[in-house]
Design an enzyme around this catalytic site. Structure first.
Site, PDB file in Angstrom:
ATOM      1  N   LYS A  34       0.474  -1.296  -0.065  1.00  0.00           N
ATOM      2  CA  LYS A  34       0.258  -0.251  -0.131  1.00  0.00           C
ATOM      3  C   LYS A  34       1.235   1.549   0.481  1.00  0.00           C
ATOM      4  CE  LYS A  34      -4.109  -2.257   2.393  1.00  0.00           C
ATOM      5  NZ  LYS A  34      -4.380  -2.365   0.683  1.00  0.00           N
ATOM      6  N   CYS A  35       1.820   0.963  -1.349  1.00  0.00           N
ATOM      7  CA  CYS A  35       2.731   1.999  -0.660  1.00  0.00           C
ATOM      8  C   CYS A  35       3.428   2.498  -1.951  1.00  0.00           C
ATOM      9  CB  CYS A  35       4.278   1.499  -0.883  1.00  0.00           C
ATOM     10  SG  CYS A  35       5.351   3.117  -0.855  1.00  0.00           S
ATOM     11  N   GLY A  36       2.800   4.084  -2.426  1.00  0.00           N
ATOM     12  CA  GLY A  36       3.353   3.898  -3.358  1.00  0.00           C
ATOM     13  C   GLY A  36       4.834   4.264  -3.818  1.00  0.00           C
TER      14      GLY A  36
END
Length: 169
Positions: A34-36
């Site tokens: 759930k990271c950029g």
């Protein structure tokens, strides 16, 4: 202690050591769903598929220490990676890359300096460490360096064990 002596637990619960990858160049990456930078899974898989027959492995290390961006269980992480990005490279069990419970592999990897003035601490998800076939850290790339980046590919090609064997002939 050699990197190859360090114990690892893989995502499926298999107990091994980093020595399982001896003889291969390894790109160790702390990953999160759930990271950029999560889209880098595509690039990591592409690089892995391109170079695996030449003695290269990507080893993903899921970590939830950066803004809670990897909250899932090992099974959920595996499912997400395989279904969303087609990941076929090995994943370690979720682990800490910082602090008092830091995985021993990361305690050693983080000693290798990055090409910046930000110190030895892992700064964010998708930081990459390139380890040669003998188990020496040869390069470190911060999160913003994509797997397809020319500097990463050049460093990787320089340490591919099968490429070295061909050059020596």
């Amino acid at each position: 202690m050699s990197l190859h002596d360090i114990a690892l637990t893989l995502n499926d619960g298999t107990e091994t050591t980093f020595g399982e990858f001896a003889g291969s160049a390894v790109l160790v990456v702390n990953v999160a769903s759930k990271c950029g930078y999560t889209g880098q899974y595509d690039g990591l898989e592409n690089v892995y598929r391109e170079y695996r027959d030449r003695g290269f492995v990507v080893l993903g290390f899921p970590c939830n220490q950066f803004a809670g961006q990897e909250p899932g269980t090992d099974a959920e992480i595996e499912e997400f990676c395989r279904l969303t990005y087609g990941v076929s490279f090995p994943l370690a069990a979720k682990a800490n890359v910082l602090g008092p419970r830091q995985h021993p592999l990361y305690a050693e990897l983080a000693r290798f300096p990055a090409d910046d003035d930000l110190g030895d601490k892992v700064r964010w998800n998708f930081e990459k460490f390139l380890v040669d076939a003998e188990g020496h850290v040869v390069r470190r790339f911060r999160s913003a360096v994509a797997p397809e980046a020319p500097e990463l590919r050049a460093a990787l090609e320089a340490v591919l064990p099968l490429a070295a064997a061909v050059r020596a002939e």
